[in-house]
Design an enzyme around this catalytic site. Sequence first.
Site, PDB file in Angstrom:
ATOM      1  N   LYS A 171      16.656 -78.599 -36.516  1.00  0.00           N
ATOM      2  CA  LYS A 171      16.120 -78.455 -35.154  1.00  0.00           C
ATOM      3  C   LYS A 171      15.898 -79.833 -34.518  1.00  0.00           C
ATOM      4  O   LYS A 171      16.125 -80.023 -33.317  1.00  0.00           O
ATOM      5  CB  LYS A 171      14.815 -77.653 -35.205  1.00  0.00           C
ATOM      6  CG  LYS A 171      14.087 -77.527 -33.882  1.00  0.00           C
ATOM      7  CD  LYS A 171      14.761 -76.591 -32.885  1.00  0.00           C
ATOM      8  CE  LYS A 171      14.073 -76.688 -31.520  1.00  0.00           C
ATOM      9  NZ  LYS A 171      14.462 -75.697 -30.567  1.00  0.00           N
ATOM     10  N   LYS A 239       6.576 -83.152 -27.676  1.00  0.00           N
ATOM     11  CA  LYS A 239       6.177 -82.978 -29.087  1.00  0.00           C
ATOM     12  C   LYS A 239       7.397 -83.091 -30.006  1.00  0.00           C
ATOM     13  O   LYS A 239       7.372 -83.815 -31.011  1.00  0.00           O
ATOM     14  CB  LYS A 239       5.515 -81.596 -29.256  1.00  0.00           C
ATOM     15  CG  LYS A 239       5.362 -81.150 -30.681  1.00  0.00           C
ATOM     16  CD  LYS A 239       5.582 -79.684 -30.998  1.00  0.00           C
ATOM     17  CE  LYS A 239       6.427 -78.805 -30.207  1.00  0.00           C
ATOM     18  NZ  LYS A 239       7.111 -77.709 -30.781  1.00  0.00           N
TER      19      LYS A 239
HETATM   20  P1  NAP Z   1       3.950 -70.774 -25.781  1.00  0.00           P
HETATM   21  O1  NAP Z   1       4.343 -69.890 -24.648  1.00  0.00           O
HETATM   22  O2  NAP Z   1       2.868 -71.777 -25.590  1.00  0.00           O
HETATM   23  O3  NAP Z   1       3.624 -69.852 -27.029  1.00  0.00           O
HETATM   24  C1  NAP Z   1       2.865 -70.246 -28.136  1.00  0.00           C
HETATM   25  C2  NAP Z   1       1.883 -69.118 -28.423  1.00  0.00           C
HETATM   26  O4  NAP Z   1       1.198 -69.411 -29.639  1.00  0.00           O
HETATM   27  C3  NAP Z   1       0.820 -68.992 -27.310  1.00  0.00           C
HETATM   28  O5  NAP Z   1       0.747 -67.634 -26.898  1.00  0.00           O
HETATM   29  C4  NAP Z   1      -0.443 -69.460 -28.006  1.00  0.00           C
HETATM   30  O6  NAP Z   1      -1.632 -68.795 -27.624  1.00  0.00           O
HETATM   31  C5  NAP Z   1      -0.158 -69.114 -29.456  1.00  0.00           C
HETATM   32  N1  NAP Z   1      -0.971 -69.957 -30.339  1.00  0.00           N
HETATM   33  C6  NAP Z   1      -1.085 -71.295 -30.366  1.00  0.00           C
HETATM   34  N2  NAP Z   1      -1.935 -71.679 -31.321  1.00  0.00           N
HETATM   35  C7  NAP Z   1      -2.383 -70.552 -31.904  1.00  0.00           C
HETATM   36  C8  NAP Z   1      -3.295 -70.283 -32.934  1.00  0.00           C
HETATM   37  N3  NAP Z   1      -3.915 -71.271 -33.583  1.00  0.00           N
HETATM   38  N4  NAP Z   1      -3.527 -68.991 -33.266  1.00  0.00           N
HETATM   39  C9  NAP Z   1      -2.901 -67.996 -32.612  1.00  0.00           C
HETATM   40  N5  NAP Z   1      -2.024 -68.173 -31.619  1.00  0.00           N
HETATM   41  C10 NAP Z   1      -1.765 -69.449 -31.276  1.00  0.00           C
HETATM   42  O7  NAP Z   1       5.240 -71.597 -26.282  1.00  0.00           O
HETATM   43  P2  NAP Z   1       6.738 -71.094 -26.521  1.00  0.00           P
HETATM   44  O8  NAP Z   1       7.596 -71.586 -25.420  1.00  0.00           O
HETATM   45  O9  NAP Z   1       6.761 -69.647 -26.898  1.00  0.00           O
HETATM   46  O10 NAP Z   1       7.119 -72.007 -27.770  1.00  0.00           O
HETATM   47  C11 NAP Z   1       6.610 -71.735 -29.066  1.00  0.00           C
HETATM   48  C12 NAP Z   1       7.261 -72.686 -30.083  1.00  0.00           C
HETATM   49  O11 NAP Z   1       8.678 -72.505 -30.055  1.00  0.00           O
HETATM   50  C13 NAP Z   1       7.010 -74.170 -29.799  1.00  0.00           C
HETATM   51  O12 NAP Z   1       6.888 -74.867 -31.000  1.00  0.00           O
HETATM   52  C14 NAP Z   1       8.273 -74.583 -29.044  1.00  0.00           C
HETATM   53  O13 NAP Z   1       8.520 -75.976 -29.194  1.00  0.00           O
HETATM   54  C15 NAP Z   1       9.314 -73.723 -29.735  1.00  0.00           C
HETATM   55  N6  NAP Z   1      10.510 -73.400 -28.942  1.00  0.00           N
HETATM   56  C16 NAP Z   1      10.407 -73.051 -27.632  1.00  0.00           C
HETATM   57  C17 NAP Z   1      11.562 -72.750 -26.919  1.00  0.00           C
HETATM   58  C18 NAP Z   1      11.523 -72.370 -25.453  1.00  0.00           C
HETATM   59  O14 NAP Z   1      12.576 -72.456 -24.792  1.00  0.00           O
HETATM   60  N7  NAP Z   1      10.407 -71.917 -24.913  1.00  0.00           N
HETATM   61  C19 NAP Z   1      12.811 -72.785 -27.544  1.00  0.00           C
HETATM   62  C20 NAP Z   1      12.870 -73.097 -28.892  1.00  0.00           C
HETATM   63  C21 NAP Z   1      11.715 -73.419 -29.584  1.00  0.00           C
HETATM   64  P3  NAP Z   1      -2.196 -68.809 -26.117  1.00  0.00           P
HETATM   65  O15 NAP Z   1      -1.556 -67.608 -25.502  1.00  0.00           O
HETATM   66  O16 NAP Z   1      -3.649 -68.729 -26.257  1.00  0.00           O
HETATM   67  O17 NAP Z   1      -1.726 -70.125 -25.508  1.00  0.00           O
END
Ligand code: NAP
Length: 289
Positions: A171, A239
């Site tokens: 990744k 990050k």
């Molecule tokens: P996001 O919308 O911020 O989703 C992360 C979720 O995890 C949020 O709902 C958050 O809760 C929850 N969370 C964080 N800490 C937690 C904890 N301690 N306990 C329980 N829940 C927790 O981000 P995302 O875009 O889905 O991305 C998630 C991961 O995938 C990241 O590492 C990102 O780099 C990776 N990623 C993202 C993409 C993309 O295009 N979006 C593509 C590939 C990889 P809250 O609802 O309270 O904030």
Amino acid sequence: MTKVGFIGLGVMGNSMAKHLQASGHELFVYNRTQSKANELVGLGAKWCETPREVAEQADVIMTIVGYPQDVEEVYFGDDGVFAGVHTDSLLIDLTTSTPTLAIRISETAKEKGIKSLDAPVSGGDLGAKEARLTTMVGGEEAAFSQAEPLLKAFSAKVTLMGPAGAGQHTKMANQIMIAGTMTGMVELLAYAKAASLDLQTVLDTVGGGAAANWSLANYGPRILKGDYSPGFFAKHFLKDLKIALDEAGKLEVPLPGAELAARLYQELCDSGYGDDGTQALIKLWKKFT
Ligand code: NAP
């Protein structure tokens, strides 16, 4: 049908969990903000109060939270996943996190006699919605064989890359490439606008030639519409670039292109745009927006 636990129901997790549910698996869900689970619970998923409860109820536990420190809390916290695992547990961390933490999770899982994988994904919010993600897996063959059919519920491609941490390293290689395509895309648009070209025609034309790439195809049109919503949070890409640079430092590989992208994304986040999508990088070119 497998009892699947799903922790982290944000932009990516929500869509991925829905595909697992639509494939007929029984879902046990947890997220920091409970309301994000409402739709899944309405469709039959069971809400759990802690990651520990998810691990107690489910056999395969998937996590996709934000940062490595979130992963650490979810797995190693007092009410974390490791507090609730049982002999049949298979742990799969889909978060983009550090290879070091992936190895630590794998070692703890081994001590407890259970299986684990690191399995970060690529393909963006649309890839998650349309079950077209690319999933890069690190871990042992037996765990991979068990996980593969489940990962295929939201992936077009699932590949075992090597031992624990190899998924995260792959990744990082992916993000090093994206550093170049994102900076290239915004510079292309800033230049084309300054040269008074029609931007839609530029996208259509160069997108069919040697400059074609995923960032241009997916984020170019969003910029032209003024849509800076995430997508992929700018703060998450920063990050990832920091993890990639840190790992590259350990491997003694210079990455001047990724360093430049990290500086630009740092500036973007410092300017208050960290919660925008990565395409908001164009906002650093003030004459553009
Ligand atoms: P996001 O919308 O911020 O989703 C992360 C979720 O995890 C949020 O709902 C958050 O809760 C929850 N969370 C964080 N800490 C937690 C904890 N301690 N306990 C329980 N829940 C927790 O981000 P995302 O875009 O889905 O991305 C998630 C991961 O995938 C990241 O590492 C990102 O780099 C990776 N990623 C993202 C993409 C993309 O295009 N979006 C593509 C590939 C990889 P809250 O609802 O309270 O904030």
